[in-house]
Design an enzyme around this catalytic site. Sequence first.
Site, short mmCIF file in Angstrom:
data_model
loop_
_atom_site.label_atom_id
_atom_site.label_comp_id
_atom_site.label_asym_id
_atom_site.label_seq_id
_atom_site.Cartn_x
_atom_site.Cartn_y
_atom_site.Cartn_z
CB SER A 143 -0.85 -0.01 1.28
OG SER A 143 -1.49 1.24 1.47
CE1 TYR A 156 -4.08 -2.06 5.04
CE2 TYR A 156 -3.38 0.17 4.50
CZ TYR A 156 -3.82 -1.08 4.10
OH TYR A 156 -3.99 -1.34 2.76
N1 LIG Z 1 -8.61 -0.48 -1.41
C1 LIG Z 1 -7.57 0.32 -1.21
O1 LIG Z 1 -7.66 1.56 -1.18
C2 LIG Z 1 -6.19 -0.29 -1.06
C3 LIG Z 1 -5.08 0.57 -1.18
C4 LIG Z 1 -3.80 0.04 -1.03
C5 LIG Z 1 -3.65 -1.32 -0.79
N2 LIG Z 1 -4.76 -2.13 -0.68
C6 LIG Z 1 -4.53 -3.55 -0.41
O2 LIG Z 1 -5.10 -4.31 -1.44
C7 LIG Z 1 -5.47 -5.59 -0.96
C8 LIG Z 1 -6.90 -5.91 -1.37
O3 LIG Z 1 -7.75 -4.97 -0.79
P1 LIG Z 1 -9.20 -4.60 -1.34
O4 LIG Z 1 -9.30 -3.13 -1.28
O5 LIG Z 1 -9.49 -5.29 -2.61
O6 LIG Z 1 -10.09 -5.18 -0.13
P2 LIG Z 1 -11.48 -5.96 -0.05
O7 LIG Z 1 -12.37 -5.52 -1.15
O8 LIG Z 1 -11.93 -5.86 1.34
O9 LIG Z 1 -11.04 -7.49 -0.35
C9 LIG Z 1 -10.19 -8.16 0.52
C10 LIG Z 1 -10.14 -9.63 0.16
O10 LIG Z 1 -9.24 -10.30 1.07
C11 LIG Z 1 -9.91 -11.40 1.65
N3 LIG Z 1 -9.41 -11.67 2.99
C12 LIG Z 1 -9.39 -10.84 4.06
N4 LIG Z 1 -8.90 -11.46 5.13
C13 LIG Z 1 -8.60 -12.73 4.75
C14 LIG Z 1 -8.09 -13.87 5.42
N5 LIG Z 1 -7.78 -13.83 6.73
N6 LIG Z 1 -7.92 -15.01 4.73
C15 LIG Z 1 -8.24 -15.06 3.41
N7 LIG Z 1 -8.73 -14.03 2.72
C16 LIG Z 1 -8.92 -12.87 3.39
C17 LIG Z 1 -11.38 -10.98 1.64
O11 LIG Z 1 -12.26 -12.08 1.68
P3 LIG Z 1 -12.90 -12.69 3.01
O12 LIG Z 1 -13.26 -11.55 3.91
O13 LIG Z 1 -14.06 -13.45 2.50
O14 LIG Z 1 -11.85 -13.58 3.59
C18 LIG Z 1 -11.49 -10.31 0.27
O15 LIG Z 1 -11.67 -11.25 -0.73
C19 LIG Z 1 -5.25 -5.54 0.57
O16 LIG Z 1 -4.02 -6.14 0.89
C20 LIG Z 1 -5.18 -4.05 0.86
O17 LIG Z 1 -4.44 -3.76 2.01
C21 LIG Z 1 -6.01 -1.65 -0.81
#
Ligand SMILES: NC(=O)c1ccc[n+]([C@@H]2O[C@H](COP(=O)([O-])OP(=O)(O)OC[C@H]3O[C@@H](n4cnc5c(N)ncnc54)[C@H](OP(=O)(O)O)[C@@H]3O)[C@@H](O)[C@H]2O)c1
Length: 240
Positions: A143, A156
Amino acid sequence: MGQDIHGKTAYITGAGRGIGKATALKLAQEGVHVGLIARTESQLKQVAEEARTYGVQASIVPVDISNLNQVEAAVQHLKKELGPAQILINNAGIGTYGHFLEIEPEEWKKTFEINVYGTYHMTRAVLPHMIENNAGDIINISSSSGLKGTAGSTAYSASKFAVQGMTEALMQEVRRENIRVFTLNPSLVATELAFGEDLDDQDKEKYMQPEDLAEYMTAQLKLHPRIFIKQSLQWATNPF
Ligand SMILES: NC(=O)c1ccc[n+]([C@@H]2O[C@H](COP(=O)([O-])OP(=O)(O)OC[C@H]3O[C@@H](n4cnc5c(N)ncnc54)[C@H](OP(=O)(O)O)[C@@H]3O)[C@@H](O)[C@H]2O)c1
């Protein structure tokens, strides 16, 4: 000049929604077989169904990546169904926000267990085959918070700095085996993690979309195996 990724196999964590889902579907569109991991089975089933419409194999394993035994069993299962991973996308993660003293110790721990240990568990399970094959790609979704701390993101940010350090060190270890290990450092992406379910459709358009990240990763994976971008920040052009 680049490489063809058609016919490769990728394991993607957090593939049920958001960035992971978009990446799984983009890779499937490119002819990559996909192993999908997250906790919510119903979401994985939907993504797998859509992925198969592109003519690739898609397999799901509903597990919690913070649990080492579950991850090892999941990777065994995917290996049987799809073969070993040539691409691993460590995308699953949670966002934990709040003032330092307001975040409960259990939340801190959970943030590390998923964001750091989850990434470690998956990598540990997949790496031996990549070393054997003398090739592979591991993309760790860090991130912008993995490079810069901001108020309200102590847990985080600490977890993503850890991912950053682990990635950099592992990259130096395995680049000799032609394995590319690198991070992506996105700023805000319009997903549930960043905005919950509140963001109205109009606002969402201003921010990066999960599909933008999926396209970016696919482009990186298609680079000639002799080159990789070891770290990169993704920003929205005009989110104001
Ligand atoms: N969105 C942003 O602004 C942003 C910015 C920078 C980086 N990121 C990073 O990008 C990545 C994806 O984020 P996103 O925004 O797409 O989030 P999201 O829409 O909340 O999706 C997160 C995914 O991770 C899975 N997950 C969470 N905990 C888990 C666990 N313990 N075991 C297995 N699966 C798990 C969730 O499924 P379940 O809950 O069903 O397990 C879901 O499929 C993350 O690492 C986040 O830190 C996001």
